[in-house]
Design a protein around this motif. Structure first.
Motif, PDB file in Angstrom:
ATOM      1  N   HIS A   1      43.925  17.197 -18.402  1.00 26.65           N
ATOM      2  CA  HIS A   1      44.089  18.409 -17.593  1.00 26.65           C
ATOM      3  C   HIS A   1      43.236  19.565 -18.100  1.00 26.65           C
ATOM      4  CE1 HIS A   1      47.669  18.114 -20.332  1.00 26.65           C
ATOM      5  NE2 HIS A   1      47.390  19.376 -20.605  1.00 26.65           N
ATOM      6  N   HIS A   2      42.967  19.610 -19.393  1.00 26.81           N
ATOM      7  CA  HIS A   2      42.084  20.671 -19.892  1.00 26.81           C
ATOM      8  C   HIS A   2      40.615  20.409 -19.566  1.00 26.81           C
ATOM      9  CE1 HIS A   2      45.561  21.836 -22.600  1.00 26.81           C
ATOM     10  NE2 HIS A   2      45.195  22.989 -22.072  1.00 26.81           N
ATOM     11  N   LEU A   3      40.303  19.187 -19.136  1.00 26.03           N
ATOM     12  CA  LEU A   3      38.942  18.874 -18.711  1.00 26.03           C
ATOM     13  C   LEU A   3      38.688  19.212 -17.244  1.00 26.03           C
ATOM     14  CD1 LEU A   3      38.485  15.348 -20.356  1.00 26.03           C
ATOM     15  CD2 LEU A   3      37.335  17.470 -21.045  1.00 26.03           C
ATOM     16  N   LEU A   4      39.754  19.529 -16.504  1.00 24.63           N
ATOM     17  CA  LEU A   4      39.583  19.684 -15.058  1.00 24.63           C
ATOM     18  C   LEU A   4      40.191  20.956 -14.485  1.00 24.63           C
ATOM     19  CD1 LEU A   4      38.329  18.058 -12.747  1.00 24.63           C
ATOM     20  CD2 LEU A   4      40.571  17.020 -12.348  1.00 24.63           C
ATOM     21  N   LEU A   5      41.302  21.406 -15.027  1.00 23.20           N
ATOM     22  CA  LEU A   5      42.040  22.519 -14.440  1.00 23.20           C
ATOM     23  C   LEU A   5      41.782  23.814 -15.204  1.00 23.20           C
ATOM     24  CD1 LEU A   5      45.469  20.701 -13.941  1.00 23.20           C
ATOM     25  CD2 LEU A   5      43.498  20.767 -12.381  1.00 23.20           C
TER      26      LEU A   5
ATOM     27  N   LEU B   1      46.216  26.286 -19.718  1.00 21.82           N
ATOM     28  CA  LEU B   1      44.951  26.132 -19.004  1.00 21.82           C
ATOM     29  C   LEU B   1      44.122  27.380 -19.270  1.00 21.82           C
ATOM     30  CD1 LEU B   1      46.244  24.765 -15.578  1.00 21.82           C
ATOM     31  CD2 LEU B   1      45.518  23.471 -17.603  1.00 21.82           C
ATOM     32  N   ARG B   2      42.839  27.181 -19.505  1.00 26.99           N
ATOM     33  CA  ARG B   2      41.983  28.319 -19.844  1.00 26.99           C
ATOM     34  C   ARG B   2      40.896  28.496 -18.789  1.00 26.99           C
ATOM     35  NH1 ARG B   2      44.036  30.172 -24.621  1.00 26.99           N
ATOM     36  NH2 ARG B   2      44.792  28.637 -26.128  1.00 26.99           N
ATOM     37  N   THR B   3      39.792  29.090 -19.145  1.00 29.92           N
ATOM     38  CA  THR B   3      38.778  29.482 -18.171  1.00 29.92           C
ATOM     39  C   THR B   3      37.803  28.341 -17.888  1.00 29.92           C
ATOM     40  OG1 THR B   3      37.210  30.260 -19.838  1.00 29.92           O
ATOM     41  CG2 THR B   3      38.905  31.826 -19.108  1.00 29.92           C
ATOM     42  N   ASP B   4      36.998  28.515 -16.845  1.00 28.97           N
ATOM     43  CA  ASP B   4      35.982  27.522 -16.531  1.00 28.97           C
ATOM     44  C   ASP B   4      34.993  27.377 -17.689  1.00 28.97           C
ATOM     45  OD1 ASP B   4      34.629  25.749 -14.477  1.00 28.97           O
ATOM     46  OD2 ASP B   4      33.009  27.151 -14.901  1.00 28.97           O
ATOM     47  N   GLU B   5      34.688  28.476 -18.374  1.00 24.38           N
ATOM     48  CA  GLU B   5      33.791  28.411 -19.535  1.00 24.38           C
ATOM     49  C   GLU B   5      34.365  27.483 -20.607  1.00 24.38           C
ATOM     50  OE1 GLU B   5      33.507  32.043 -21.733  1.00 24.38           O
ATOM     51  OE2 GLU B   5      31.619  31.480 -22.693  1.00 24.38           O
ATOM     52  N   ASP B   6      35.663  27.576 -20.825  1.00 29.36           N
ATOM     53  CA  ASP B   6      36.305  26.694 -21.802  1.00 29.36           C
ATOM     54  C   ASP B   6      36.243  25.241 -21.337  1.00 29.36           C
ATOM     55  OD1 ASP B   6      37.308  28.649 -23.762  1.00 29.36           O
ATOM     56  OD2 ASP B   6      38.567  29.342 -22.125  1.00 29.36           O
TER      57      ASP B   6
ATOM     58  N   GLN C   1      34.050  23.784 -19.447  1.00 34.43           N
ATOM     59  CA  GLN C   1      32.694  23.250 -19.615  1.00 34.43           C
ATOM     60  C   GLN C   1      32.400  22.951 -21.087  1.00 34.43           C
ATOM     61  OE1 GLN C   1      31.023  22.298 -16.960  1.00 34.43           O
ATOM     62  NE2 GLN C   1      32.728  23.141 -15.781  1.00 34.43           N
ATOM     63  N   ALA C   2      32.869  23.798 -21.982  1.00 33.08           N
ATOM     64  CA  ALA C   2      32.651  23.562 -23.414  1.00 33.08           C
ATOM     65  C   ALA C   2      33.400  22.322 -23.889  1.00 33.08           C
ATOM     66  CB  ALA C   2      33.089  24.786 -24.214  1.00 33.08           C
ATOM     67  N   LEU C   3      34.615  22.110 -23.365  1.00 32.66           N
ATOM     68  CA  LEU C   3      35.392  20.928 -23.731  1.00 32.66           C
ATOM     69  C   LEU C   3      34.697  19.658 -23.250  1.00 32.66           C
ATOM     70  CD1 LEU C   3      38.959  22.269 -22.867  1.00 32.66           C
ATOM     71  CD2 LEU C   3      38.055  21.860 -25.161  1.00 32.66           C
ATOM     72  N   ARG C   4      34.184  19.685 -22.031  1.00 35.34           N
ATOM     73  CA  ARG C   4      33.465  18.516 -21.512  1.00 35.34           C
ATOM     74  C   ARG C   4      32.240  18.209 -22.375  1.00 35.34           C
ATOM     75  NH1 ARG C   4      33.216  19.238 -14.885  1.00 35.34           N
ATOM     76  NH2 ARG C   4      35.465  19.322 -14.500  1.00 35.34           N
ATOM     77  N   GLU C   5      31.501  19.247 -22.721  1.00 37.54           N
ATOM     78  CA  GLU C   5      30.306  19.049 -23.548  1.00 37.54           C
ATOM     79  C   GLU C   5      30.687  18.538 -24.936  1.00 37.54           C
ATOM     80  OE1 GLU C   5      28.350  22.807 -23.443  1.00 37.54           O
ATOM     81  OE2 GLU C   5      27.978  22.712 -21.275  1.00 37.54           O
ATOM     82  N   GLY C   6      31.785  19.078 -25.483  1.00 38.34           N
ATOM     83  CA  GLY C   6      32.237  18.630 -26.796  1.00 38.34           C
ATOM     84  C   GLY C   6      32.688  17.183 -26.799  1.00 38.34           C
ATOM     85  N   LEU C   7      33.336  16.752 -25.717  1.00 39.46           N
ATOM     86  CA  LEU C   7      33.735  15.351 -25.613  1.00 39.46           C
ATOM     87  C   LEU C   7      32.507  14.462 -25.447  1.00 39.46           C
ATOM     88  CD1 LEU C   7      36.150  13.369 -25.416  1.00 39.46           C
ATOM     89  CD2 LEU C   7      36.071  13.702 -22.928  1.00 39.46           C
ATOM     90  N   ALA C   8      31.547  14.924 -24.663  1.00 39.55           N
ATOM     91  CA  ALA C   8      30.341  14.135 -24.421  1.00 39.55           C
ATOM     92  C   ALA C   8      29.518  13.941 -25.694  1.00 39.55           C
ATOM     93  CB  ALA C   8      29.492  14.794 -23.334  1.00 39.55           C
ATOM     94  N   ASP C   9      29.401  14.992 -26.505  1.00 39.23           N
ATOM     95  CA  ASP C   9      28.539  14.867 -27.696  1.00 39.23           C
ATOM     96  C   ASP C   9      29.295  14.367 -28.926  1.00 39.23           C
ATOM     97  OD1 ASP C   9      29.809  17.079 -28.958  1.00 39.23           O
ATOM     98  OD2 ASP C   9      28.291  18.500 -28.314  1.00 39.23           O
TER      99      ASP C   9
ATOM    100  N   LEU D   1      42.880   8.225 -16.275  1.00 41.11           N
ATOM    101  CA  LEU D   1      41.600   7.603 -15.952  1.00 41.11           C
ATOM    102  C   LEU D   1      40.900   8.336 -14.817  1.00 41.11           C
ATOM    103  CD1 LEU D   1      39.484   5.300 -16.139  1.00 41.11           C
ATOM    104  CD2 LEU D   1      40.825   4.136 -14.369  1.00 41.11           C
ATOM    105  N   GLY D   2      41.635   8.644 -13.749  1.00 41.51           N
ATOM    106  CA  GLY D   2      41.020   9.309 -12.606  1.00 41.51           C
ATOM    107  C   GLY D   2      40.461  10.669 -12.954  1.00 41.51           C
ATOM    108  N   VAL D   3      41.176  11.421 -13.781  1.00 39.39           N
ATOM    109  CA  VAL D   3      40.700  12.750 -14.164  1.00 39.39           C
ATOM    110  C   VAL D   3      39.450  12.638 -15.027  1.00 39.39           C
ATOM    111  CG1 VAL D   3      41.278  14.868 -15.396  1.00 39.39           C
ATOM    112  CG2 VAL D   3      43.007  13.752 -13.989  1.00 39.39           C
ATOM    113  N   VAL D   4      39.454  11.703 -15.974  1.00 35.02           N
ATOM    114  CA  VAL D   4      38.269  11.517 -16.822  1.00 35.02           C
ATOM    115  C   VAL D   4      37.091  11.040 -15.980  1.00 35.02           C
ATOM    116  CG1 VAL D   4      37.317  10.146 -18.724  1.00 35.02           C
ATOM    117  CG2 VAL D   4      39.595  11.144 -18.929  1.00 35.02           C
ATOM    118  N   ALA D   5      37.356  10.176 -15.020  1.00 33.88           N
ATOM    119  CA  ALA D   5      36.278   9.717 -14.140  1.00 33.88           C
ATOM    120  C   ALA D   5      35.674  10.878 -13.365  1.00 33.88           C
ATOM    121  CB  ALA D   5      36.807   8.643 -13.187  1.00 33.88           C
ATOM    122  N   GLU D   6      36.507  11.792 -12.887  1.00 30.95           N
ATOM    123  CA  GLU D   6      35.997  12.943 -12.130  1.00 30.95           C
ATOM    124  C   GLU D   6      35.278  13.935 -13.032  1.00 30.95           C
ATOM    125  OE1 GLU D   6      37.699  16.625  -9.360  1.00 30.95           O
ATOM    126  OE2 GLU D   6      38.643  14.651  -9.254  1.00 30.95           O
TER     127      GLU D   6
END
Length: 432
Positions: free
Chosen positions: A255-259, A277-282, A284-292, A328-333
């Motif tokens: 949920h922190h990756l999407l909402l 739940l935090r801001t869109d900036e957060d 995006q940073a979480l997604r990038e942190g998970l990716a790298d 799974l669905g949230v991570v896929a999105e």
């Protein structure tokens, strides 16, 4: 009974047949035969998911979830192992309770239920629980956490980190400074909370505890795991610590990756969660942190609640969301559809690394001959509408109700046995 999973794209790559027999992967190749054949053309085969952070509520709140119903939700979500958090009633701060949870998980037989032991007695943050006894118990506890509460006393946190070292344990911290996060705080502190008149807590309440704890982990040369990272600043602190060789890992929830906190404008308590739940900036940073790889794992923080605990004014409602069946669905999105992770990356963040962090034997392995057959078969082209009434959990507090999520779990195999087939729990007749 032997099973061939025919023509699946292993980790999203080349298609192959995978033969499962006697609880292990017996062969990987083409043209394989078995007692039963499952057509997996166009599907993706992954190692079974491992959740480091699940609230199963038993003992104490069996009206909201039991180990049996939570295990069913986990299997439907593609999980083959879950870590059951310690904030039950009574608290899992001793060998008797963790062994009870472990036994009930074995009786349910759908996933590997790994109890998490409390760091402090009764989660009070004053005295260490008997960590060694829980580690030596039949449950073989390796993860310890006061989740729901922060181990805010630095001296106690240091002692916990020192104490778990001899048995290769890890302390999983709910990072939230209680002096910066007022007891009445209910959401992220920012423009939205100010406009809505809600008392918020700032991201620094999380970030400051993570900064302290990575220094303690470096000092003690012990393992630290950070639960449900939620802010861009936390990602920065973790990245800094990892570049210096600190033995720290971290998780992020779906949920922190999407909402984002913008959803709070309707005061719907389904969106009340801790951390908030935090801001869109957060996001995006979480997604990038998970990716790298700065953030190691996805963990659901599955938190079922009864309607009478959640259906209140926002400030008085219980914190928490369901997560197992929608992860799974949230991570896929959030990660696959955006190109940030491929399916091999999903396997790494939802299976391989979580199993390694939790020291869960037989989970998170490669799809190779001789490995335990804990597997998840995914349809990457599916689109699923989330219907709360159809969830296996006893609770209905999902923030994704009515939302269409991509990808779907088609089948789950636990120790070689199908627990889910055709997207539903496998009955004895369906297994035959």
């Amino acid at each position: 009974m032997s099973i061939v999973i025919r023509g699946a794209k292993v980790l999203g790559g080349a298609a192959a047949d995978v033969l499962v027999a006697d609880g292990v992967i017996a062969e990987v190749g083409s043209g394989l035969t078995a007692d039963r054949v499952i057509d997996a053309d166009g599907l993706v085969l992954l190692p079974g998911f491992v959740d480091l952070h699940t609230h199963l509520r038993e003992p104490g709140r069996e009206d909201t979830e039991t180990i049996a119903t939570g295990s069913a939700a986990a299997a439907l979500g593609g999980f083959t192992a879950v870590h059951a958090m310690a904030n039950t009633d009574p608290v899992a701060d001793n060998a008797e309770i963790v062994e009870q949870v472990w036994r009930l998980g074995r009786e349910a037989g759908l996933v590997d239920v790994r109890p998490v032991g409390a760091v402090s007695r009764r989660l009070a943050g004053e005295h260490l629980a008997d960590l060694a006894t829980m580690a030596r118990s039949a449950a073989s506890v390796r993860v310890f956490s006061d989740d729901g509460k922060c181990v805010h006393d630095a001296r106690l946190m240091r002692r916990a980190l020192e104490y778990v070292k001899p048995f290769d344990g890890v302390v999983a911290q709910h990072a939230q400074d209680p002096r910066l996060a007022d007891g009445a705080a209910c959401c992220h502190e920012g423009e939205v909370s100010g406009r809505l008149g809600l008392l918020g807590w700032p991201a620094v309440a999380e970030e400051s505890v993570i900064a302290r704890d990575v220094m303690l982990a470096a000092h003690t040369r012990s393992r630290l795991h950070v639960c449900h990272v939620s802010s861009a600043g936390s990602v920065d602190v973790l990245r800094w610590a990892k570049t210096r060789g600190v033995d720290v890992t971290a998780e992020v929830t779906p949920h922190h990756l999407l909402l984002t906190c913008d959803l709070l404008t309707g005061y719907d308590p389904v969106y009340k969660v801790n951390p908030p739940l935090r801001t869109d900036e957060d996001v995006q940073a979480l997604r990038e942190g998970l990716a790298d790889g700065t953030i190691d794992a996805v963990a659901t923080d599955h938190a079922p609640h009864a309607t009478h605990d959640k259906d209140h004014a926002f400030g008085e409602a219980a914190f928490g969301m369901l997560g197992l069946e929608t992860a799974l669905g949230v991570v896929a999105e959030a990660m696959v559809a955006t190109g940030l992770l491929d399916w091999a990356g999903v396997a790494d963040r939802m299976s391989v690394r979580p199993a390694r962090i939790g020291r869960v034997a037989g989970q998170g392995g490669s799809i190779a001959v001789g490995e335990p057959a804990n597997l998840t078969l995914v349809d990457p082209a599916a689109a699923v509408v989330v219907e709360p009434a159809r969830l296996a959990s006893l609770s209905r507090n999902t923030p994704f109700a009515g939302r269409t999520l991509p990808a779907a779990v088609v089948a789950t195999f636990f120790r070689g046995e199908p627990t889910v087939l055709h997207g539903a729990l496998a009955t004895a007749e369906a297994k035959a």
